[in-house]
Design a protein around this motif. Structure first.
Motif, PDB file in Angstrom:
ATOM      1  N   ASN A   1       0.836  -1.191   0.000  1.00  0.00           N
ATOM      2  CA  ASN A   1       0.000   0.000   0.000  1.00  0.00           C
ATOM      3  C   ASN A   1       0.874   1.246   0.000  1.00  0.00           C
ATOM      4  OD1 ASN A   1      -2.181   1.650   0.090  1.00  0.00           O
ATOM      5  ND2 ASN A   1      -2.778   1.145   2.186  1.00  0.00           N
ATOM      6  N   SER A   2       0.609   2.135  -0.927  1.00  0.00           N
ATOM      7  CA  SER A   2       1.359   3.384  -1.003  1.00  0.00           C
ATOM      8  C   SER A   2       0.816   4.360   0.029  1.00  0.00           C
ATOM      9  CB  SER A   2       1.233   3.982  -2.400  1.00  0.00           C
ATOM     10  OG  SER A   2       1.804   5.255  -2.446  1.00  0.00           O
ATOM     11  N   ARG A   3       1.688   4.994   0.771  1.00  0.00           N
ATOM     12  CA  ARG A   3       1.275   5.946   1.816  1.00  0.00           C
ATOM     13  C   ARG A   3       1.278   7.385   1.317  1.00  0.00           C
ATOM     14  NH1 ARG A   3      -1.496   3.076   5.225  1.00  0.00           N
ATOM     15  NH2 ARG A   3      -0.339   1.318   6.020  1.00  0.00           N
ATOM     16  N   ARG A   4       1.506   7.583   0.030  1.00  0.00           N
ATOM     17  CA  ARG A   4       1.534   8.955  -0.465  1.00  0.00           C
ATOM     18  C   ARG A   4       0.111   9.496  -0.566  1.00  0.00           C
ATOM     19  NH1 ARG A   4       0.452  10.414  -5.662  1.00  0.00           N
ATOM     20  NH2 ARG A   4      -0.128   8.743  -7.047  1.00  0.00           N
ATOM     21  N   HIS A   5      -0.014  10.797  -0.443  1.00  0.00           N
ATOM     22  CA  HIS A   5      -1.317  11.436  -0.505  1.00  0.00           C
ATOM     23  C   HIS A   5      -1.734  11.617  -1.963  1.00  0.00           C
ATOM     24  CE1 HIS A   5      -1.487  12.205   3.753  1.00  0.00           C
ATOM     25  NE2 HIS A   5      -0.222  12.606   3.703  1.00  0.00           N
ATOM     26  N   ILE A   6      -3.027  11.569  -2.192  1.00  0.00           N
ATOM     27  CA  ILE A   6      -3.567  11.734  -3.535  1.00  0.00           C
ATOM     28  C   ILE A   6      -3.678  13.232  -3.796  1.00  0.00           C
ATOM     29  CG2 ILE A   6      -5.469  11.144  -5.069  1.00  0.00           C
ATOM     30  CD1 ILE A   6      -3.988   8.723  -3.863  1.00  0.00           C
ATOM     31  N   ASN A   7      -2.814  13.757  -4.660  1.00  0.00           N
ATOM     32  CA  ASN A   7      -2.823  15.189  -4.934  1.00  0.00           C
ATOM     33  C   ASN A   7      -3.515  15.540  -6.236  1.00  0.00           C
ATOM     34  OD1 ASN A   7      -1.424  15.763  -2.600  1.00  0.00           O
ATOM     35  ND2 ASN A   7       0.559  15.524  -3.582  1.00  0.00           N
ATOM     36  N   ASP A   8      -3.472  14.658  -7.198  1.00  0.00           N
ATOM     37  CA  ASP A   8      -4.008  14.986  -8.508  1.00  0.00           C
ATOM     38  C   ASP A   8      -5.395  14.417  -8.742  1.00  0.00           C
ATOM     39  OD1 ASP A   8      -3.188  12.406  -8.519  1.00  0.00           O
ATOM     40  OD2 ASP A   8      -2.063  12.508 -10.398  1.00  0.00           O
ATOM     41  N   GLY A   9      -6.026  13.830  -7.744  1.00  0.00           N
ATOM     42  CA  GLY A   9      -7.377  13.313  -7.898  1.00  0.00           C
ATOM     43  C   GLY A   9      -7.429  11.970  -8.601  1.00  0.00           C
ATOM     44  N   TRP A  10      -6.330  11.209  -8.573  1.00  0.00           N
ATOM     45  CA  TRP A  10      -6.292   9.943  -9.272  1.00  0.00           C
ATOM     46  C   TRP A  10      -5.457   8.948  -8.482  1.00  0.00           C
ATOM     47  CZ3 TRP A  10      -4.080   9.395 -14.913  1.00  0.00           C
ATOM     48  CH2 TRP A  10      -4.288   8.102 -15.368  1.00  0.00           C
ATOM     49  N   ALA A  11      -6.020   7.780  -8.227  1.00  0.00           N
ATOM     50  CA  ALA A  11      -5.282   6.696  -7.590  1.00  0.00           C
ATOM     51  C   ALA A  11      -5.519   5.430  -8.401  1.00  0.00           C
ATOM     52  CB  ALA A  11      -5.749   6.490  -6.156  1.00  0.00           C
ATOM     53  N   MET A  12      -4.512   4.560  -8.447  1.00  0.00           N
ATOM     54  CA  MET A  12      -4.642   3.323  -9.190  1.00  0.00           C
ATOM     55  C   MET A  12      -4.160   2.155  -8.348  1.00  0.00           C
ATOM     56  SD  MET A  12      -2.938   2.010 -12.710  1.00  0.00           S
ATOM     57  CE  MET A  12      -1.625   1.128 -11.921  1.00  0.00           C
ATOM     58  N   VAL A  13      -4.906   1.048  -8.433  1.00  0.00           N
ATOM     59  CA  VAL A  13      -4.513  -0.191  -7.780  1.00  0.00           C
ATOM     60  C   VAL A  13      -4.287  -1.210  -8.887  1.00  0.00           C
ATOM     61  CG1 VAL A  13      -5.198  -2.021  -6.191  1.00  0.00           C
ATOM     62  CG2 VAL A  13      -5.856   0.341  -5.724  1.00  0.00           C
ATOM     63  N   ASP A  14      -3.069  -1.745  -8.957  1.00  0.00           N
ATOM     64  CA  ASP A  14      -2.733  -2.758  -9.943  1.00  0.00           C
ATOM     65  C   ASP A  14      -3.032  -4.117  -9.325  1.00  0.00           C
ATOM     66  OD1 ASP A  14      -1.701  -4.403 -11.869  1.00  0.00           O
ATOM     67  OD2 ASP A  14       0.330  -3.606 -11.784  1.00  0.00           O
ATOM     68  N   ALA A  15      -4.018  -4.812  -9.879  1.00  0.00           N
ATOM     69  CA  ALA A  15      -4.430  -6.105  -9.339  1.00  0.00           C
ATOM     70  C   ALA A  15      -3.945  -7.261 -10.204  1.00  0.00           C
ATOM     71  CB  ALA A  15      -5.945  -6.146  -9.198  1.00  0.00           C
ATOM     72  N   GLY A  16      -2.878  -7.057 -10.932  1.00  0.00           N
ATOM     73  CA  GLY A  16      -2.321  -8.121 -11.755  1.00  0.00           C
ATOM     74  C   GLY A  16      -2.941  -8.139 -13.140  1.00  0.00           C
ATOM     75  N   ASP A  17      -4.060  -8.822 -13.289  1.00  0.00           N
ATOM     76  CA  ASP A  17      -4.716  -8.949 -14.589  1.00  0.00           C
ATOM     77  C   ASP A  17      -5.612  -7.754 -14.914  1.00  0.00           C
ATOM     78  OD1 ASP A  17      -5.114 -10.373 -16.944  1.00  0.00           O
ATOM     79  OD2 ASP A  17      -6.983 -11.239 -16.204  1.00  0.00           O
ATOM     80  N   PHE A  18      -5.918  -6.934 -13.923  1.00  0.00           N
ATOM     81  CA  PHE A  18      -6.741  -5.753 -14.159  1.00  0.00           C
ATOM     82  C   PHE A  18      -6.263  -4.598 -13.285  1.00  0.00           C
ATOM     83  CE2 PHE A  18      -8.841  -8.103 -10.828  1.00  0.00           C
ATOM     84  CZ  PHE A  18      -9.280  -7.151  -9.944  1.00  0.00           C
ATOM     85  N   ALA A  19      -6.667  -3.393 -13.669  1.00  0.00           N
ATOM     86  CA  ALA A  19      -6.304  -2.186 -12.932  1.00  0.00           C
ATOM     87  C   ALA A  19      -7.575  -1.483 -12.480  1.00  0.00           C
ATOM     88  CB  ALA A  19      -5.485  -1.246 -13.796  1.00  0.00           C
ATOM     89  N   VAL A  20      -7.534  -0.906 -11.297  1.00  0.00           N
ATOM     90  CA  VAL A  20      -8.658  -0.150 -10.751  1.00  0.00           C
ATOM     91  C   VAL A  20      -8.221   1.304 -10.646  1.00  0.00           C
ATOM     92  CG1 VAL A  20     -10.277   0.104  -8.846  1.00  0.00           C
ATOM     93  CG2 VAL A  20      -9.404  -2.155  -9.435  1.00  0.00           C
ATOM     94  N   HIS A  21      -8.890   2.172 -11.374  1.00  0.00           N
ATOM     95  CA  HIS A  21      -8.607   3.604 -11.335  1.00  0.00           C
ATOM     96  C   HIS A  21      -9.707   4.272 -10.521  1.00  0.00           C
ATOM     97  CE1 HIS A  21      -5.566   3.427 -14.531  1.00  0.00           C
ATOM     98  NE2 HIS A  21      -6.345   2.523 -15.083  1.00  0.00           N
ATOM     99  N   VAL A  22      -9.327   5.003  -9.482  1.00  0.00           N
ATOM    100  CA  VAL A  22     -10.260   5.783  -8.674  1.00  0.00           C
ATOM    101  C   VAL A  22      -9.927   7.237  -8.950  1.00  0.00           C
ATOM    102  CG1 VAL A  22     -11.154   6.237  -6.378  1.00  0.00           C
ATOM    103  CG2 VAL A  22     -10.281   3.967  -6.943  1.00  0.00           C
ATOM    104  N   VAL A  23     -10.883   7.964  -9.528  1.00  0.00           N
ATOM    105  CA  VAL A  23     -10.605   9.315 -10.001  1.00  0.00           C
ATOM    106  C   VAL A  23     -11.660  10.295  -9.504  1.00  0.00           C
ATOM    107  CG1 VAL A  23      -9.417   8.551 -12.086  1.00  0.00           C
ATOM    108  CG2 VAL A  23     -11.863   8.885 -12.157  1.00  0.00           C
TER     109      VAL A  23
END
Length: 187
Positions: free
Chosen positions: A150-172
């Motif tokens: 888990n990345s502890r950096r703060h979301i500054n640009d309104g975009w976070a991504m979780v790489d789940a191997g076969d798929f990616a989850v973008h939270v924007v």
């Protein structure tokens, strides 16, 4: 002006019947059955882990239900090759030919999940909350998906991504979705 006649059971005594038609009607965020029909349907060939994640995200009060998309990635044709240049200098640096590359036709992921948080909540921890929900859902799935730390950096640009191997989850946020993803509701 208050009404003197007996109030109807659906309207409190202090609401004027003439003004009742002008009152705004908001759907409370805790009603998943109303929001469930606004969530776009999943494609038929979606893996079970994405179905589980989609069901969890559809119930979240932080997300816009209509903006929750699950789709295969958009494939882009490769750009033109770089022009060849001869090495320069004594150390022979600056050559542009790097050899034959390996090009996957579909990209890195087989699926992309795009979730947009409600407007005005992106700077109040909504993106971080959804990322925690995504990680918790994927780590408690059977079998659990191996996720990076888990990345502890703060979301500054309104975009976070979780790489789940076969798929990616973008939270924007809404602004980041318009800036980086454009109008891709027809994915």
């Amino acid at each position: 002006m208050l009404s003197t006649d007996s109030p109807s059971p659906a309207r409190p005594w202090f609401v004027n019947p003439d003004e009742a038609a002008y009152l705004p009607r908001h759907t409370p965020p805790h009603m998943p059955e109303k929001a469930a029909h606004r969530v776009p349907p999943l494609p038929a060939s979606v893996p079970p882990e994405i179905r589980l994640l989609h069901a969890q995200l559809a119930q979240s009060p932080h997300l816009e239900p209509a903006s929750l998309l699950v789709c295969p990635p958009v494939s882009h044709p490769p750009g033109p090759p770089l022009p060849e240049a001869m090495p320069k200098g004594r150390r022979k640096r600056g050559r542009t030919y790097a050899g034959e590359g390996f090009l996957e036709p579909g990209g890195i992921w087989s699926w992309i999940v795009l979730a947009q948080v409600k407007e005005g909540t992106e700077n109040r921890g909504a993106i971080e909350s959804i990322v925690r929900l995504v990680r918790k859902t994927l780590l408690t799935a059977q079998p659990p998906l191996p996720l990076p730390r888990n990345s502890r950096r703060h979301i500054n640009d309104g975009w976070a991504m979780v790489d789940a191997g076969d798929f990616a989850v973008h939270v924007v946020s809404q602004e980041a979705r318009q800036k980086f993803f454009g109008d891709r509701s027809s994915w």
